[in-house]
Scaffold this motif. Structure first.
Motif, PDB file in Angstrom:
ATOM      1  N   ASP A   1       0.799  -1.210   0.000  1.00  0.00           N
ATOM      2  CA  ASP A   1       0.000   0.000   0.000  1.00  0.00           C
ATOM      3  C   ASP A   1       0.842   1.275   0.000  1.00  0.00           C
ATOM      4  O   ASP A   1       0.619   2.165   0.813  1.00  0.00           O
ATOM      5  CB  ASP A   1      -0.944  -0.027   1.217  1.00  0.00           C
ATOM      6  CG  ASP A   1      -2.143   0.899   0.985  1.00  0.00           C
ATOM      7  OD1 ASP A   1      -2.426   1.217  -0.190  1.00  0.00           O
ATOM      8  OD2 ASP A   1      -2.762   1.308   1.981  1.00  0.00           O
ATOM      9  N   VAL A   2       1.795   1.346  -0.918  1.00  0.00           N
ATOM     10  CA  VAL A   2       2.668   2.524  -0.959  1.00  0.00           C
ATOM     11  C   VAL A   2       2.124   3.554  -1.954  1.00  0.00           C
ATOM     12  O   VAL A   2       1.868   3.232  -3.104  1.00  0.00           O
ATOM     13  CB  VAL A   2       4.110   2.122  -1.345  1.00  0.00           C
ATOM     14  CG1 VAL A   2       4.968   3.351  -1.599  1.00  0.00           C
ATOM     15  CG2 VAL A   2       4.723   1.254  -0.260  1.00  0.00           C
ATOM     16  N   ASP A   3       1.922   4.765  -1.478  1.00  0.00           N
ATOM     17  CA  ASP A   3       1.588   5.889  -2.363  1.00  0.00           C
ATOM     18  C   ASP A   3       2.846   6.709  -2.543  1.00  0.00           C
ATOM     19  O   ASP A   3       3.543   6.997  -1.575  1.00  0.00           O
ATOM     20  CB  ASP A   3       0.517   6.784  -1.724  1.00  0.00           C
ATOM     21  CG  ASP A   3      -0.812   6.076  -1.616  1.00  0.00           C
ATOM     22  OD1 ASP A   3      -1.220   5.439  -2.605  1.00  0.00           O
ATOM     23  OD2 ASP A   3      -1.436   6.151  -0.527  1.00  0.00           O
ATOM     24  N   PHE A   4       3.134   7.084  -3.767  1.00  0.00           N
ATOM     25  CA  PHE A   4       4.310   7.933  -3.975  1.00  0.00           C
ATOM     26  C   PHE A   4       4.142   8.722  -5.257  1.00  0.00           C
ATOM     27  O   PHE A   4       3.262   8.425  -6.076  1.00  0.00           O
ATOM     28  CB  PHE A   4       5.594   7.090  -4.045  1.00  0.00           C
ATOM     29  CG  PHE A   4       5.639   6.162  -5.233  1.00  0.00           C
ATOM     30  CD1 PHE A   4       5.072   4.902  -5.158  1.00  0.00           C
ATOM     31  CD2 PHE A   4       6.225   6.557  -6.427  1.00  0.00           C
ATOM     32  CE1 PHE A   4       5.091   4.050  -6.251  1.00  0.00           C
ATOM     33  CE2 PHE A   4       6.260   5.712  -7.529  1.00  0.00           C
ATOM     34  CZ  PHE A   4       5.682   4.448  -7.437  1.00  0.00           C
ATOM     35  N   TYR A   5       4.960   9.726  -5.415  1.00  0.00           N
ATOM     36  CA  TYR A   5       4.967  10.451  -6.691  1.00  0.00           C
ATOM     37  C   TYR A   5       6.377  10.953  -6.955  1.00  0.00           C
ATOM     38  O   TYR A   5       7.198  11.060  -6.037  1.00  0.00           O
ATOM     39  CB  TYR A   5       3.986  11.625  -6.658  1.00  0.00           C
ATOM     40  CG  TYR A   5       4.411  12.734  -5.738  1.00  0.00           C
ATOM     41  CD1 TYR A   5       4.033  12.725  -4.398  1.00  0.00           C
ATOM     42  CD2 TYR A   5       5.219  13.779  -6.188  1.00  0.00           C
ATOM     43  CE1 TYR A   5       4.453  13.726  -3.536  1.00  0.00           C
ATOM     44  CE2 TYR A   5       5.641  14.772  -5.342  1.00  0.00           C
ATOM     45  CZ  TYR A   5       5.254  14.746  -4.010  1.00  0.00           C
ATOM     46  OH  TYR A   5       5.682  15.727  -3.161  1.00  0.00           O
ATOM     47  N   VAL A   6       6.657  11.197  -8.223  1.00  0.00           N
ATOM     48  CA  VAL A   6       7.926  11.800  -8.608  1.00  0.00           C
ATOM     49  C   VAL A   6       7.597  12.922  -9.585  1.00  0.00           C
ATOM     50  O   VAL A   6       6.841  12.710 -10.524  1.00  0.00           O
ATOM     51  CB  VAL A   6       8.855  10.779  -9.284  1.00  0.00           C
ATOM     52  CG1 VAL A   6      10.159  11.442  -9.711  1.00  0.00           C
ATOM     53  CG2 VAL A   6       9.144   9.602  -8.359  1.00  0.00           C
ATOM     54  N   ASP A   7       8.143  14.115  -9.355  1.00  0.00           N
ATOM     55  CA  ASP A   7       7.880  15.225 -10.263  1.00  0.00           C
ATOM     56  C   ASP A   7       9.034  15.396 -11.230  1.00  0.00           C
ATOM     57  O   ASP A   7      10.169  14.995 -10.958  1.00  0.00           O
ATOM     58  CB  ASP A   7       7.652  16.523  -9.486  1.00  0.00           C
ATOM     59  CG  ASP A   7       6.249  16.576  -8.908  1.00  0.00           C
ATOM     60  OD1 ASP A   7       5.336  16.003  -9.559  1.00  0.00           O
ATOM     61  OD2 ASP A   7       6.077  17.131  -7.808  1.00  0.00           O
ATOM     62  N   GLU A   8       8.720  16.009 -12.358  1.00  0.00           N
ATOM     63  CA  GLU A   8       9.729  16.180 -13.387  1.00  0.00           C
ATOM     64  C   GLU A   8      10.901  17.014 -12.871  1.00  0.00           C
ATOM     65  O   GLU A   8      10.709  17.995 -12.174  1.00  0.00           O
ATOM     66  CB  GLU A   8       9.095  16.863 -14.599  1.00  0.00           C
ATOM     67  CG  GLU A   8       9.748  16.448 -15.880  1.00  0.00           C
ATOM     68  CD  GLU A   8       8.915  16.808 -17.090  1.00  0.00           C
ATOM     69  OE1 GLU A   8       7.675  16.632 -17.037  1.00  0.00           O
ATOM     70  OE2 GLU A   8       9.509  17.266 -18.064  1.00  0.00           O
ATOM     71  N   GLY A   9      12.113  16.580 -13.189  1.00  0.00           N
ATOM     72  CA  GLY A   9      13.305  17.341 -12.842  1.00  0.00           C
ATOM     73  C   GLY A   9      13.873  17.058 -11.466  1.00  0.00           C
ATOM     74  O   GLY A   9      14.929  17.565 -11.122  1.00  0.00           O
ATOM     75  N   GLU A  10      13.176  16.243 -10.681  1.00  0.00           N
ATOM     76  CA  GLU A  10      13.641  15.968  -9.312  1.00  0.00           C
ATOM     77  C   GLU A  10      14.744  14.926  -9.284  1.00  0.00           C
ATOM     78  O   GLU A  10      14.857  14.116 -10.209  1.00  0.00           O
ATOM     79  CB  GLU A  10      12.489  15.384  -8.483  1.00  0.00           C
ATOM     80  CG  GLU A  10      11.512  16.376  -7.915  1.00  0.00           C
ATOM     81  CD  GLU A  10      10.529  15.676  -6.978  1.00  0.00           C
ATOM     82  OE1 GLU A  10      10.433  16.116  -5.834  1.00  0.00           O
ATOM     83  OE2 GLU A  10       9.886  14.698  -7.389  1.00  0.00           O
ATOM     84  N   ILE A  11      15.501  14.909  -8.208  1.00  0.00           N
ATOM     85  CA  ILE A  11      16.274  13.721  -7.843  1.00  0.00           C
ATOM     86  C   ILE A  11      15.653  13.213  -6.550  1.00  0.00           C
ATOM     87  O   ILE A  11      15.670  13.906  -5.540  1.00  0.00           O
ATOM     88  CB  ILE A  11      17.759  14.037  -7.605  1.00  0.00           C
ATOM     89  CG1 ILE A  11      18.412  14.533  -8.900  1.00  0.00           C
ATOM     90  CG2 ILE A  11      18.487  12.800  -7.106  1.00  0.00           C
ATOM     91  CD1 ILE A  11      19.884  14.893  -8.739  1.00  0.00           C
ATOM     92  N   VAL A  12      15.058  12.041  -6.604  1.00  0.00           N
ATOM     93  CA  VAL A  12      14.392  11.490  -5.428  1.00  0.00           C
ATOM     94  C   VAL A  12      15.213  10.326  -4.901  1.00  0.00           C
ATOM     95  O   VAL A  12      15.622   9.453  -5.664  1.00  0.00           O
ATOM     96  CB  VAL A  12      12.966  11.010  -5.784  1.00  0.00           C
ATOM     97  CG1 VAL A  12      12.311  10.349  -4.571  1.00  0.00           C
ATOM     98  CG2 VAL A  12      12.118  12.174  -6.273  1.00  0.00           C
ATOM     99  N   GLY A  13      15.464  10.332  -3.609  1.00  0.00           N
ATOM    100  CA  GLY A  13      16.183   9.226  -2.985  1.00  0.00           C
ATOM    101  C   GLY A  13      15.191   8.235  -2.411  1.00  0.00           C
ATOM    102  O   GLY A  13      14.159   8.616  -1.865  1.00  0.00           O
ATOM    103  N   LEU A  14      15.512   6.952  -2.575  1.00  0.00           N
ATOM    104  CA  LEU A  14      14.653   5.916  -1.998  1.00  0.00           C
ATOM    105  C   LEU A  14      15.520   5.155  -1.021  1.00  0.00           C
ATOM    106  O   LEU A  14      16.492   4.508  -1.422  1.00  0.00           O
ATOM    107  CB  LEU A  14      14.143   5.013  -3.125  1.00  0.00           C
ATOM    108  CG  LEU A  14      13.120   3.935  -2.773  1.00  0.00           C
ATOM    109  CD1 LEU A  14      11.893   4.534  -2.116  1.00  0.00           C
ATOM    110  CD2 LEU A  14      12.715   3.169  -4.034  1.00  0.00           C
ATOM    111  N   ILE A  15      15.212   5.297   0.280  1.00  0.00           N
ATOM    112  CA  ILE A  15      16.075   4.651   1.269  1.00  0.00           C
ATOM    113  C   ILE A  15      15.263   3.743   2.173  1.00  0.00           C
ATOM    114  O   ILE A  15      14.034   3.762   2.168  1.00  0.00           O
ATOM    115  CB  ILE A  15      16.856   5.688   2.110  1.00  0.00           C
ATOM    116  CG1 ILE A  15      15.884   6.533   2.956  1.00  0.00           C
ATOM    117  CG2 ILE A  15      17.726   6.573   1.242  1.00  0.00           C
ATOM    118  CD1 ILE A  15      16.592   7.431   3.965  1.00  0.00           C
ATOM    119  N   GLY A  16      15.973   2.980   2.970  1.00  0.00           N
ATOM    120  CA  GLY A  16      15.332   2.061   3.900  1.00  0.00           C
ATOM    121  C   GLY A  16      16.291   0.927   4.182  1.00  0.00           C
ATOM    122  O   GLY A  16      17.188   0.668   3.388  1.00  0.00           O
ATOM    123  N   PRO A  17      16.110   0.238   5.329  1.00  0.00           N
ATOM    124  CA  PRO A  17      17.003  -0.860   5.689  1.00  0.00           C
ATOM    125  C   PRO A  17      16.913  -1.990   4.659  1.00  0.00           C
ATOM    126  O   PRO A  17      15.992  -2.022   3.859  1.00  0.00           O
ATOM    127  CB  PRO A  17      16.473  -1.335   7.043  1.00  0.00           C
ATOM    128  CG  PRO A  17      15.510  -0.310   7.501  1.00  0.00           C
ATOM    129  CD  PRO A  17      15.037   0.435   6.308  1.00  0.00           C
TER     130      PRO A  17
END
Lengths: 245, 337
Positions: A21-37
């Protein structure tokens, strides 16, 4: 409209909810980090976005259009490219051919062989591998192989690039180069989502960070917000600093 | 004397294979010479029935049959690493096309139809099985041959009441010309596939299928279409070859040996090279015919020994050996200068 959006994205392996049940979004031009153990579901989320797996249930939208149920090659042609956590290069082919495959098959509008070759040469230079263009990919160092994967992914002319731990196992100099590379990719107009364990890199270059834990999203915000978030510190940074002691 | 004719024509066939490999390389020097030699070789091959005894072109026909099976097998299985044991099935479909329709339609139409039916079968089988990996794919293609054999056997006994069929015979020279034509068509097709981006796609699938898919390659589509193209040639070869045999039944038409031999011949010749399988099948087929007629009791034993030796000592086959010897000569030359 977001470039990429996920709504209630989930997948189960047997009884285990790898992503739930993950909601997420990425916008144009971003650098998004995805972290977690480890085992948080980061790579699984990449597999879902790139259609190696299909979300059940959940919905993934690219520029507002639903892309669930498409095949990986279709996703690639729609503009999502990726690299792999464990490098998956075409080992006995020369580096340049690895990249050429990307530019011959990846873009939605086909390039001629000449254009593809030209683009492959340009991209090898972009990632700093011009010197080894004709060497078999399997003979390159790990850090070069990772950059080769980046070049190959860029060759498909993506709008969105998914980078899976391209900085793992690099030394200090290589790490700084890799951070520089990601910044340069952003400048080319490519949006980046990167999975990374190297905190220095994540904090240094990401515009926004999404935190996963046991398949659930537990944080989403600027590096500052995430670093100050109590839940995140408890489950993630907390653990990491314990391990460091 | 007639053996000499056979050997000259064998060399011509190997040369054609080598020429295709050479044309695929970037090195374009002396290409005019090599292209000129191709014309010479083609003349030698196409006029064989005019100057050679009947035995010689019957022998070369058999060699060509193995060549078509092996080269088309290697065209798909070489780069992708999907080991198919289905050649006997596609070859057999050609045989039965000939057996059933040979009386009613012209020879070339029968051959073409044999190829088309094999192509269709390969499309269906490919779409079902090319998602399978490794051993599962091998077992399925193996099972396919057995399945068709037994299905056909059941049909023949139940509906026609006899196990076998007679095939309309054709002249030895006609069979030879058609088989040679099929082989040359195969070489041209192989050249086009290898030079196009399909060739690159096949290689990338063999290297890392998952990455290939994420690079925008429709991996299933590429695999199925190339698999079917190779089946087309195997079917045509079966359709023409059977006109030499006059009588067939499901067991002889779908002989599993014709599934194994292309694999062995390709390994024997060296899969890393395009002309390797050509070299392998030419020598292998010649030896088989010779040993079979002159030492019928030990020929399979001799085969086994040769194969084991090649696999143990020549991992890149005969073509790899040729390369090694060449490199050694080049080194000696350099040492002297």
């Amino acid at each position: 409209m977001h470039l990429l959006e996920g709504k209630g994205v989930s997948i189960h392996f047997g009884g285990l909810a790898a992503v739930s049940d993950v909601d997420f979004y990425v916008d144009e031009g971003e650098i998004v980090g995805l972290i977690g153990p480890n085992g948080a579901g980061k790579t699984t989320l990449f597999n879902l976005i790139s259609a190696a797996l299909e979300p059940k249930p959940g919905e993934i939208l690219l520029k507002g259009k639903r892309i669930n149920g498409l095949k990986p090659y279709q996703i690639c042609r729609l503009g999502i490219a990726r690299t792999f956590q464990t490098v998956k290069i075409f080992g006995s082919l020369p580096a340049i051919e690895n990249v050429r495959i990307g530019s011959l098959f990846g873009p939605l509008n086909r390039l001629s062989t000449m254009e593809a070759t030209k683009e492959a040469i340009e991209l090898l230079e972009f990632v700093g591998l011009s010197d080894v263009a004709s060497a078999p990919a399997k003979d390159l160092t790990l850090s070069s192989q990772k950059r080769l994967e980046v070049a190959r992914a860029l060759a498909t002319r993506p709008a969105l690039l998914l980078l899976d731990e391209i900085m793992a196992g690099l030394n200090q100099t290589e790490l700084l180069e890799a951070m520089e590379l990601v910044k340069k990719i952003q400048k080319r107009g490519v949006t980046v989502v990167m999975i990374e364990h190297v905190m220095k890199a994540i904090m240094g270059i990401c515009d926004r960070i999404i935190v996963l834990h046991h398949g659930k999203k537990i944080g989403d915000g600027t590096p500052q917000e995430v670093a100050n978030s109590k839940t995140v510190i408890e489950v993630y940074l907390g653990e990491a600093s314990d391990a460091g002691d | 004397m007639s053996d000499l004719m056979v050997i000259i024509n064998m060399l011509a066939l190997v040369y054609l294979g080598w020429f295709v490999e050479r044309s695929l390389q970037k090195n374009k020097s002396k290409m005019w010479l090599f292209s000129g030699l191709v014309v010479v070789m083609l003349v030698i091959l196409f006029t064989l029935p005019n100057y050679g005894p009947t035995y010689s072109y019957i022998m070369v026909t058999t060699i060509l049959m193995y060549l078509v099976l092996t080269v088309s097998w290697a065209l798909f299985s070489g780069p992708t690493g999907y080991i198919s044991l289905a050649p006997a099935a596609f070859f057999g479909v050609g045989i039965y096309t000939s057996a059933v329709l040979g009386k009613d339609i012209p020879l070339l139409a029968v051959v073409l139809l044999g190829g088309i039916l094999s192509f269709v079968l390969a499309m269906i089988v490919g779409a079902l099985t090319l998602r399978l990996k490794g051993t599962y794919f091998i077992m399925f293609t193996f099972g396919l041959v057995l399945l068709i054999t037994n299905l056909l056997l059941w049909y023949e006994i139940k509906f026609t009441g006899t196990r076998g069929r007679f095939v309309v015979a054709a002249g030895n020279d006609t069979i030879y010309y058609v088989m040679l034509g099929i082989f040359i068509l195969l070489l041209i097709t192989a050249f086009i596939i290898k030079r196009s981006k399909f060739g690159l796609a096949l290689q990338s699938i063999g290297q890392n299928e998952e990455a290939a898919a994420h690079m925008g390659i429709n991996v299933t589509g590429v695999k199925v279409i190339v698999f079917a193209i190779t089946a087309f040639f195997m079917g045509m070869a079966g359709a023409i070859m059977t006109m030499k045999w006059t009588y067939i039944d499901p067991y002889s038409a779908f002989d599993l040996f014709r599934s194994f031999l292309p694999v062995l011949m390709a390994i024997f010749g060296g899969m890393r090279y395009f002309y390797g399988p050509v070299l392998g099948s030419v020598i292998f087929a010649y030896l088989e015919e010779k040993l079979l007629t002159e030492f019928p009791y030990v020929y399979k034993l001799a085969f086994g020994i040769v194969l084991i030796a090649v696999i143990l000592y020549l991992p890149d086959g005969l073509a790899g050996l040729v390369d090694k010897i060449r490199a050694r000569i080049a080194r000696k030359k350099n040492a002297l200068t």
